[in-house]
Design an enzyme around this catalytic site. Sequence first.
Site, PDB file in Angstrom:
ATOM      1  N   GLU A  59       0.845  -1.203   0.000  1.00 44.37           N
ATOM      2  CA  GLU A  59       0.000   0.000   0.000  1.00 44.37           C
ATOM      3  C   GLU A  59       0.878   1.249   0.000  1.00 44.37           C
ATOM      4  O   GLU A  59       1.931   1.271   0.646  1.00 44.37           O
ATOM      5  CB  GLU A  59      -0.839  -0.028   1.295  1.00 44.37           C
ATOM      6  CG  GLU A  59      -1.653   1.225   1.567  1.00 44.37           C
ATOM      7  CD  GLU A  59      -2.198   1.265   3.005  1.00 44.37           C
ATOM      8  OE1 GLU A  59      -1.498   0.788   3.930  1.00 44.37           O
ATOM      9  OE2 GLU A  59      -3.318   1.762   3.196  1.00 44.37           O
ATOM     10  N   ASN A  66      -7.225   5.951  -1.634  1.00 44.73           N
ATOM     11  CA  ASN A  66      -6.090   5.074  -1.344  1.00 44.73           C
ATOM     12  C   ASN A  66      -6.240   3.887  -2.288  1.00 44.73           C
ATOM     13  O   ASN A  66      -7.091   3.023  -2.074  1.00 44.73           O
ATOM     14  CB  ASN A  66      -6.139   4.653   0.133  1.00 44.73           C
ATOM     15  CG  ASN A  66      -4.899   3.905   0.570  1.00 44.73           C
ATOM     16  OD1 ASN A  66      -4.161   3.363  -0.248  1.00 44.73           O
ATOM     17  ND2 ASN A  66      -4.678   3.869   1.877  1.00 44.73           N
ATOM     18  N   LYS A 109      -9.464   1.711  -1.734  1.00 44.79           N
ATOM     19  CA  LYS A 109      -9.654   1.176  -0.378  1.00 44.79           C
ATOM     20  C   LYS A 109     -11.010   1.556   0.209  1.00 44.79           C
ATOM     21  O   LYS A 109     -11.353   2.740   0.305  1.00 44.79           O
ATOM     22  CB  LYS A 109      -8.533   1.704   0.519  1.00 44.79           C
ATOM     23  CG  LYS A 109      -8.494   1.130   1.928  1.00 44.79           C
ATOM     24  CD  LYS A 109      -7.216   1.620   2.627  1.00 44.79           C
ATOM     25  CE  LYS A 109      -7.031   1.078   4.020  1.00 44.79           C
ATOM     26  NZ  LYS A 109      -5.731   1.564   4.593  1.00 44.79           N
ATOM     27  N   GLU A 132      -6.196   8.592   7.935  1.00 44.91           N
ATOM     28  CA  GLU A 132      -6.706   8.144   6.631  1.00 44.91           C
ATOM     29  C   GLU A 132      -8.103   8.679   6.343  1.00 44.91           C
ATOM     30  O   GLU A 132      -8.436   8.999   5.207  1.00 44.91           O
ATOM     31  CB  GLU A 132      -6.688   6.608   6.538  1.00 44.91           C
ATOM     32  CG  GLU A 132      -5.285   6.063   6.385  1.00 44.91           C
ATOM     33  CD  GLU A 132      -5.286   4.592   6.002  1.00 44.91           C
ATOM     34  OE1 GLU A 132      -5.855   4.250   4.965  1.00 44.91           O
ATOM     35  OE2 GLU A 132      -4.707   3.791   6.770  1.00 44.91           O
ATOM     36  N   CYS A 151      -4.664  -3.088   3.090  1.00 41.41           N
ATOM     37  CA  CYS A 151      -4.390  -2.879   4.521  1.00 41.41           C
ATOM     38  C   CYS A 151      -5.580  -3.236   5.409  1.00 41.41           C
ATOM     39  O   CYS A 151      -5.919  -4.396   5.527  1.00 41.41           O
ATOM     40  CB  CYS A 151      -3.921  -1.438   4.739  1.00 41.41           C
ATOM     41  SG  CYS A 151      -3.148  -1.189   6.363  1.00 41.41           S
ATOM     42  N   ASN A 204       0.423  -0.823   5.472  1.00 37.29           N
ATOM     43  CA  ASN A 204       1.322  -0.045   6.321  1.00 37.29           C
ATOM     44  C   ASN A 204       0.717  -0.136   7.717  1.00 37.29           C
ATOM     45  O   ASN A 204      -0.264   0.557   8.012  1.00 37.29           O
ATOM     46  CB  ASN A 204       1.342   1.433   5.924  1.00 37.29           C
ATOM     47  CG  ASN A 204       2.125   1.734   4.651  1.00 37.29           C
ATOM     48  OD1 ASN A 204       3.235   2.239   4.692  1.00 37.29           O
ATOM     49  ND2 ASN A 204       1.522   1.433   3.512  1.00 37.29           N
TER      50      ASN A 204
END
Lengths: 307, 307
Positions: free
Chosen positions: A46, A106, A123, A142, A168, A193
């Site tokens: 990611e 993302n 994402k 995020e 993730c 991450n």
Amino acid sequence: MREIVIGGAQLGAIQKSDSRETVVRRMLALLEQARQQGCELVVFPELALTTFFPRWYMEDQREVDTWFEREMPNEATRPLFDFSREHGIAITFGYAELTPEGHHYNTSVLTDRQGNIIGKYRKVHLPGHVEFDTGRDFQHLEKRYFEPGDLGFPTWENQDTVIGMCICNDRRWPETYRVMGLQGVELVTLGYNTPSINSQKRGEGEQQRLFHSELCMQAGAYQNATWVVGVAKAGVEDGFPLMGGSVIVDPNGFVVARAKGQDDELIVHRCDMDLCNFGKTTIFDFARHRRIEHYGIITRQTGVRRP
Amino acid sequence: MREIVIGGAQLGAIQKSDSRETVVRRMLALLEQARQQGCELVVFPELALTTFFPRWYMEDQREVDTWFEREMPNEATRPLFDFSREHGIAITFGYAELTPEGHHYNTSVLTDRQGNIIGKYRKVHLPGHVEFDTGRDFQHLEKRYFEPGDLGFPTWENQDTVIGMCICNDRRWPETYRVMGLQGVELVTLGYNTPSINSQKRGEGEQQRLFHSELCMQAGAYQNATWVVGVAKAGVEDGFPLMGGSVIVDPNGFVVARAKGQDDELIVHRCDMDLCNFGKTTIFDFARHRRIEHYGIITRQTGVRRP
């Protein structure tokens, strides 16, 4: 047999000051290793091109946007696609996507073995928070910098295999795997991450977090009879540790390859896609065994309602 | 703290010729152990009163019905409910239920600490097959003898805790835990009868099957921040081995108690229900993080449709 030699290309730390060009050179070095080991598909993490910037609180949107890519491929990443085309190795990696309409996602892309992008995923399950949170040991913004993905969990047929992606925190949600499982997915790739410490619970360290990460990927693999390849960005970024633990999980839920360190590191496994067949036709033959009439609140209800 | 001392009362083999009265005496002996260790709730396995009869192919429905209970409590099981009332220990166990309307279910009941039945669950995910299957090493005829449960996955508040039940193969399906998780479940109890060998894949032996069983319960626990108590009927029944491995899993997905053998055996753990709170309010705060707009096919589509 339908075999794909898959490489999981873990990246070590990327500091805030590192340029995309520097990172792409490291990715090319991993691709060269993968080529030497016969890989046909290489999975990168990611947000592979930069540091994990959502740990930094920013108020200036122009500053935020410097972490995003406005097109893909672009000048910095073109060598990856060229390598893919030249050597017949499909690749997938994550990056922060800024669309022409101004949306921030993302995102990850997947290419075929000719370096053409054949799939894009944005994402869905964004962790963290929107505003600066004084209750945390460090920030995880995020929900501030990204919108939730708008593409669902699509899958693609390539290399004679049904392939899907997630990113993730998506890997902790059984819905992620199931939506792809219902499309017959045989290979799920994902990058992550993941801070080595829980920002809201200091006692939860790396061993527990590695356990949770593997547990979810193993269960997702077994319960949907699919390969899962999970690849970390690891190491200490500007003082903030990220865990490693990149793995390749087989359709029985067993880890068949695992990264040893927290630096740039390639793990490789020859993955037989026909290993998915047994589970999909017996215990997890969804058509025979699922009872959707009792699952209603899974899609009707977002949060908890107690009895 | 909201603590419940929970006992997982694994049962060893029950032979075809064993009477319900014999089995209930063994259950009472386990309850007496549980009382001595301060248990407030004791979990018994699936189909606790008889051998795992779905391994036997029967054509005569009158013979089939001899394995079923027409009321609960009944004469054979009344001592369990009396013990519960007298000693303030809630119990849950599984049995084959034949309703006054003639329906057949694989059922479990839950009592309060006064021996009153407060909850009933009927197994939703029936494994196995309907007709005699020559391709298997042994039969698994649950789809022949039972109808799929018609009650969904209800939960109940008792002992200041949200409690739900499932049975055996249900534990392999993430939907099971999620439907209860969306009701705020803090304790899932389940019993199982799991053959030590896969009837369709001889190479899949006990170690792999224990792994799959624990993997699913651990993932269900972690991903819904709930305690999970899974209790086996184990041992060799008329030549057919069932695996043990009864476990208590905490809301972080860790196994905190595990049965050692394959006989009647009690495992005990003091379970703090407040350990569920952290997960439910952070990473698995469903209201903040779930994205039901992308889960649609989970409830719309039973089987696989490839892309």
